[in-house]
Motif scaffolding. Structure first.
Motif, mmCIF file in Angstrom:
data_model
loop_
_atom_site.group_PDB
_atom_site.id
_atom_site.type_symbol
_atom_site.label_atom_id
_atom_site.label_comp_id
_atom_site.label_asym_id
_atom_site.label_seq_id
_atom_site.Cartn_x
_atom_site.Cartn_y
_atom_site.Cartn_z
ATOM 1 N N LEU A 1 0.810 -1.209 0.000
ATOM 2 C CA LEU A 1 0.000 0.000 0.000
ATOM 3 C C LEU A 1 0.848 1.266 0.000
ATOM 4 C CD1 LEU A 1 -2.336 -1.981 0.358
ATOM 5 C CD2 LEU A 1 -3.317 -0.420 2.039
ATOM 6 N N PRO A 2 1.861 1.403 0.867
ATOM 7 C CA PRO A 2 2.717 2.594 0.774
ATOM 8 C C PRO A 2 3.408 2.709 -0.582
ATOM 9 C CG PRO A 2 3.016 1.527 2.886
ATOM 10 C CD PRO A 2 2.194 0.581 2.059
ATOM 11 N N ALA A 3 3.807 1.571 -1.165
ATOM 12 C CA ALA A 3 4.451 1.617 -2.478
ATOM 13 C C ALA A 3 3.491 2.136 -3.548
ATOM 14 C CB ALA A 3 4.958 0.229 -2.864
ATOM 15 N N ALA A 4 2.178 1.945 -3.306
ATOM 16 C CA ALA A 4 1.166 2.442 -4.240
ATOM 17 C C ALA A 4 0.708 3.858 -3.891
ATOM 18 C CB ALA A 4 -0.033 1.497 -4.258
ATOM 19 N N GLY A 5 1.321 4.474 -2.865
ATOM 20 C CA GLY A 5 1.029 5.856 -2.530
ATOM 21 C C GLY A 5 0.023 6.060 -1.424
ATOM 22 N N PHE A 6 -0.358 4.994 -0.712
ATOM 23 C CA PHE A 6 -1.345 5.133 0.349
ATOM 24 C C PHE A 6 -0.670 5.431 1.687
ATOM 25 C CE2 PHE A 6 -3.500 2.424 -2.821
ATOM 26 C CZ PHE A 6 -4.575 3.263 -3.093
#
Length: 301
Positions: free
Chosen positions: A155-160
């Motif tokens: 999720l952080p890698a996807a910008g979340f």
């Protein structure tokens, strides 16, 4: 010179399901060692991109088939347990071993991602049928630790945000807990309706009643007993930058379990800078194909 492998459709049965896949083999006479692909999570299965052609060029036959309810196969993969998937895998091995062009004592499993749970389980259930196991990005930990790791990293890698990760983790645990306690997956899905429009919600493994039910149904799986029971050669491959599988924890678990049983032939390889698909910047990690082919040749010949 253009290399053209022989491609034919292979159909086999498992329970009430009819499974259909592609049998790809070298264009020269056999018999050949062979590989059955064990697909990861979700639908699909038959499309392995260039994997089968590469193996045929190296002298292997291979079978990749549509999972139940995908492509030409009947059934419903969301209603399966991992034990069901292991039985289905052994049915595929059995179908392949009856082919005259296949060496029946030289059939390996290649399990990717979730297939990395299924392939060792299948081999542990029928040691005589499976000559070797290759695990590609398969977690050696249970489902909940694996999914929590994925949410914390994917999720952080996807910008979340961190708040998104925390909420997604809460929903994951709620899905597993409630279904295991007896709640209907459709009711659990409805109870999470306020989050359905969140842009990260589709990234949950359980984003529909069917997938919530499947997720909870495999949540109890412990990979350790199957790994500890293995006697055939094992090759486990990971990408160091995988955001879906806890690589370090999986490597430690594999070394502990296989080393603790005195397993005679296991190899664990981590490719630097590689992702879940063992790709570096979109391209297969250098040395990956050579590693798999060389390792299989030495074990299956």
């Amino acid at each position: 010179m253009l290399f053209l492998p022989e491609v034919g459709e292979l159909t086999f049965r498992h329970g009430d399901d009819t499974l259909v896949g592609d049998l790809v083999r070298p264009p020269w006479p056999g018999p050949y060692p062979a590989v059955v692909f064990v697909e990861g999570s979700g639908p699909g299965g038959r499309d392995q991109r260039d994997w089968q052609t590469r193996l045929a060029a190296a002298g292997f036959a291979s079978l990749a088939y549509d999972k139940p309810g995908s492509g030409a196969s009947t059934g419903d993969w969301t209603r399966q347990t991992l034990t069901d998937r292991a039985g289905e895998t052994l049915a595929a091995v059995g179908a392949l071993r009856t082919r005259a062009q296949v060496l029946p004592h030289a059939v390996a499993l290649v399990g990717g991602s979730q297939g990395g749970w299924v392939a060792p389980l299948a081999a542990s259930l029928s040691p005589a049928a499976v000559a070797a196991v290759v695990i590609v990005s398969g977690p050696a930990v249970g489902l909940v630790p694996q999914e929590e790791y994925r949410l914390r990293h994917q999720l952080p890698a996807a910008g979340f945000s961190d708040d998104d990760v925390r909420q997604a983790t809460v929903l994951l645990r709620e899905q597993v807990h409630r279904v295991r306690a007896g709640d209907d997956p459709a009711d659990v899905h409805t109870a999470q309706a306020s989050w359905h429009d969140a842009p990260w919600y589709p990234l949950l493994a359980g984003a529909s009643p069917a997938t919530i039910g499947f997720l909870a149904g495999i949540a109890d799986h412990d990979p350790e007993p199957a790994l500890a029971a293995l006697r055939c050669p094992v090759l486990a491959i990971f990408g160091a930058d995988d955001v879906q599988v806890p690589v370090e924890a999986s490597v430690r678990a594999l070394e502990r379990i296989l080393g603790g049983t005195g397993h005679a032939d296991h190899t664990v390889v981590v490719f630097p800078d590689a992702d879940h698909g063992i790709r570096v910047r979109g391209t297969r990690a250098p040395g990956f194909d050579e590693l798999v082919v060389t390792w299989l040749h030495r074990r299956l010949r």
